[in-house]
Design an enzyme around this catalytic site. Structure first.
Site, PDB file in Angstrom:
ATOM      1  N   GLY A  18       0.831  -1.189   0.000  1.00 19.70           N
ATOM      2  CA  GLY A  18       0.000   0.000   0.000  1.00 19.70           C
ATOM      3  C   GLY A  18       0.870   1.244   0.000  1.00 19.70           C
ATOM      4  O   GLY A  18       2.048   1.195  -0.355  1.00 19.70           O
ATOM      5  N   ARG A  19       0.298   2.362   0.412  1.00 13.04           N
ATOM      6  CA  ARG A  19       1.063   3.613   0.421  1.00 13.04           C
ATOM      7  C   ARG A  19       1.912   3.784   1.672  1.00 13.04           C
ATOM      8  O   ARG A  19       2.826   4.602   1.708  1.00 13.04           O
ATOM      9  CB  ARG A  19       0.125   4.807   0.258  1.00 13.04           C
ATOM     10  CG  ARG A  19      -0.301   4.980  -1.187  1.00 13.04           C
ATOM     11  CD  ARG A  19      -0.998   6.297  -1.424  1.00 13.04           C
ATOM     12  NE  ARG A  19      -2.362   6.252  -0.931  1.00 13.04           N
ATOM     13  CZ  ARG A  19      -2.926   7.205  -0.215  1.00 13.04           C
ATOM     14  NH1 ARG A  19      -2.260   8.282   0.116  1.00 13.04           N
ATOM     15  NH2 ARG A  19      -4.180   7.091   0.176  1.00 13.04           N
TER      16      ARG A  19
END
Length: 192
Positions: free
Chosen positions: A88-89
């Site tokens: 993810g980020r």
């Protein structure tokens, strides 16, 4: 024998990449602890769902709130047997935290099992623990893997790869292989 497994996570971690392995590892009897810098047990992080819908890159939708069960400042990495780094980020900014990088380096230097998926390779690269290692990741992270001295393993999105203590995969569609291979590296035996 049950293992103590540390998850290093942050806001906008990929939803499936934290929820599924966290629950699966707990379901087979391991003790799992999820921590985030500047947060304590009982607080939550937000997740994001990354999907593959035919665009040039993944799409992103709001995920769930994930409640942390460990306090970052209280963690002693020496007490843990293995590390999981979801994608993810979150890895994008977690790699700017020196304490996080020191934690990752501990697991690499002590040759403890490490499982990273998707953008989790960004933390491995920033911690400078990929030299001479084969590592899969989301394809957009391939340059970071190679710049860090690793060999990017270009595999199908449903596959995972193992290099010694390191288990990696491109994204959540690889969960069946990634989790199974990580359990193998952990020495977990599941009998039917």
């Amino acid at each position: 024998m049950a293992k103590k497994i540390l998850f290093i996570v942050g806001d906008y971690v990929e939803d499936y990449e934290i929820m599924v392995p966290f629950q699966a590892l707990a379901a087979v009897g391991h003790t799992v602890s999820a921590v985030c810098p500047n947060k304590k047990a009982g607080e939550f992080i937000r997740t994001a769902v990354h999907d593959f819908e035919g665009d040039q890159t993944y799409s992103e939708k709001p995920g769930h709130n994930f409640t942390l069960n460990g306090s970052f400042d209280a963690i002693k990495v020496e007490e843990f047997d293995a590390l999981v780094i979801p994608g993810g980020r979150a890895p994008e900014y977690l790699r700017l935290n020196e304490k996080v990088l020191q934690m990752v380096r501990h697991f690499a230097k002590t040759n403890k099992p490490i499982a990273a998926i998707c953008h989790g390779a960004q933390l491995l690269a920033a911690a400078d623990v990929l030299s001479g290692k084969s590592c899969s990741a989301y394809p957009a992270c391939a340059p970071e893997v190679t710049k860090a001295g690793g060999t990017y393993a270009s595999i199908e999105v449903t596959e995972a790869t193992v290099d010694g203590n390191l288990v990696t995969a491109p994204a959540w569609p690889a969960h069946p292989q990634w989790i199974a291979k990580f359990l193998g590296v952990l020495g977990t035996k599941i009998t039917h």
